[in-house]
Design a protein around this motif. Structure first.
Motif, PDB file in Angstrom:
ATOM      1  N   MET A 113      -7.390   6.857   3.859  1.00 35.74           N
ATOM      2  CA  MET A 113      -6.409   7.458   4.766  1.00 35.74           C
ATOM      3  C   MET A 113      -4.982   7.382   4.234  1.00 35.74           C
ATOM      4  O   MET A 113      -4.192   8.305   4.423  1.00 35.74           O
ATOM      5  CB  MET A 113      -6.486   6.776   6.133  1.00 35.74           C
ATOM      6  N   TYR A 114      -4.654   6.298   3.543  1.00 35.14           N
ATOM      7  CA  TYR A 114      -3.284   6.118   3.079  1.00 35.14           C
ATOM      8  C   TYR A 114      -3.129   6.359   1.582  1.00 35.14           C
ATOM      9  O   TYR A 114      -2.070   6.067   1.015  1.00 35.14           O
ATOM     10  CB  TYR A 114      -2.789   4.707   3.432  1.00 35.14           C
ATOM     11  N   ASP A 115      -4.199   6.865   0.946  1.00 37.09           N
ATOM     12  CA  ASP A 115      -4.160   7.210  -0.480  1.00 37.09           C
ATOM     13  C   ASP A 115      -3.718   6.005  -1.317  1.00 37.09           C
ATOM     14  O   ASP A 115      -2.824   6.088  -2.166  1.00 37.09           O
ATOM     15  CB  ASP A 115      -3.220   8.391  -0.719  1.00 37.09           C
ATOM     16  N   GLY A 116      -4.353   4.879  -1.075  1.00 40.11           N
ATOM     17  CA  GLY A 116      -4.022   3.660  -1.801  1.00 40.11           C
ATOM     18  C   GLY A 116      -3.493   2.603  -0.852  1.00 40.11           C
ATOM     19  O   GLY A 116      -3.398   2.816   0.370  1.00 40.11           O
ATOM     20  N   PHE A 117      -3.121   1.463  -1.430  1.00 41.44           N
ATOM     21  CA  PHE A 117      -2.644   0.349  -0.617  1.00 41.44           C
ATOM     22  C   PHE A 117      -1.129   0.152  -0.709  1.00 41.44           C
ATOM     23  O   PHE A 117      -0.598  -0.798  -0.138  1.00 41.44           O
ATOM     24  CB  PHE A 117      -3.336  -0.947  -1.047  1.00 41.44           C
ATOM     25  N   ARG A 118      -0.430   1.047  -1.387  1.00 43.51           N
ATOM     26  CA  ARG A 118       1.027   0.939  -1.504  1.00 43.51           C
ATOM     27  C   ARG A 118       1.704   1.913  -0.553  1.00 43.51           C
ATOM     28  O   ARG A 118       1.287   3.050  -0.411  1.00 43.51           O
ATOM     29  CB  ARG A 118       1.478   1.211  -2.943  1.00 43.51           C
ATOM     30  N   MET A 119       2.753   1.439   0.081  1.00 44.49           N
ATOM     31  CA  MET A 119       3.506   2.264   1.008  1.00 44.49           C
ATOM     32  C   MET A 119       4.540   3.085   0.237  1.00 44.49           C
ATOM     33  O   MET A 119       5.372   2.529  -0.469  1.00 44.49           O
ATOM     34  CB  MET A 119       4.207   1.385   2.043  1.00 44.49           C
TER      35      MET A 119
END
Length: 263
Positions: A157-163
């Motif tokens: 959902m967030y395309d990775g774990f980095r904001m």
């Protein structure tokens, strides 16, 4: 959300858990529930109001925020904790059912020799064996499945774990491609990676406990299978000794009888 109720339920299950299960529950509440309640909610706060886009078009900011953040991190973590904790309720219901049966037997007089009163039944610790073993291992298996699914959901959902610091949005009703800025992206990235790392540690603990229970039951079955092999040999040796003693007694009696003079 009332996390105290969840802690009370899981605390009752913790009494019947293995040592690895107790470690898992400690990690769960200290490094996940407490971090979520004390720190993470303060970091995220009202995230949508802090999401700024360089346009005044009505509805553009809301649409862009919903596109890039379909579910809030806080709500997804809370949902993850609920799903991960739910299998432990199976163990709690199994233990409650066994206690209920023992109370019925105690009231009928069938457990008078084993238990003094009902309070002793309430405080009894059940060993993980028999039907409880299947319930406990099934709960661990579903825990691992839920943990893995939610970790994948985060990444998907967030395309990775980095904001990201900056996101570009061209969804309707935005007039063109607009730049939107996320508040405190570095701090949120640290919290996200920390929560994902703790989730990975919980998966490792679940795998370790699952393997421990499997190895324990396999060793127990192998010992039971090996014991009948030695038992007949033991009986054969005892029978051989008994036969030798019988032969000696028979010979001595025969010699004694033959020693008397015949009339």
């Amino acid at each position: 959300m009332d996390w105290g109720t969840l802690q009370a339920i899981l605390g009752g299950v913790n009494k019947h858990s293995t040592s690895i299960g107790k470690i898992w529950l400690t990690v769960m509440f200290i490094f996940r529930v407490m971090i979520l309640v004390v720190a993470a909610e303060e970091v995220w706060g009202d995230e949508q109001n802090d999401f700024v886009c360089n346009t005044l078009q009505p509805g553009c900011k809301n649409v862009c925020y919903d596109h890039f953040f379909p579910i809030s991190h806080i709500r997804l973590w809370a949902l993850q904790l609920i799903f991960v904790s739910t299998p432990a309720l199976l163990v709690a219901m199994h233990v409650a059912y066994r206690r209920h049966e023992k109370k019925k037997q105690f009231r009928k007089g069938g457990q008078t020799c084993e238990y003094k009163d009902i309070e002793e039944i309430k405080s009894q610790r059940f060993h993980i064996q028999g039907p409880l073993w299947w319930t406990y291992t099934s709960s661990i298996f579903f825990r691992m499945i839920f943990e893995a699914l939610f970790m994948y959901a985060f990444y998907f959902m967030y395309d990775g774990f980095r904001m990201p610091r900056l996101v570009k949005c061209n969804a309707w009703p935005c007039p063109n491609t607009v730049d939107c800025f996320v508040s405190r992206p570095t701090e949120k990235t640290v919290f996200t990676i920390f929560m994902i790392a703790v989730s990975g540690i919980c998966i490792l603990l679940n795998v370790a406990e699952f393997c421990y229970l499997l190895i324990k039951v396999f060793l127990k079955k192998s010992r039971r299978a090996a014991s009948p092999r030695h038992h007949p040999n033991h009986e054969t040796k005892e029978e051989t000794k008994q036969n030798e003693m019988n032969e000696l007694i028979s010979d001595s009696c025969h010699n004694t009888v033959s020693g008397f003079p015949r009339s």
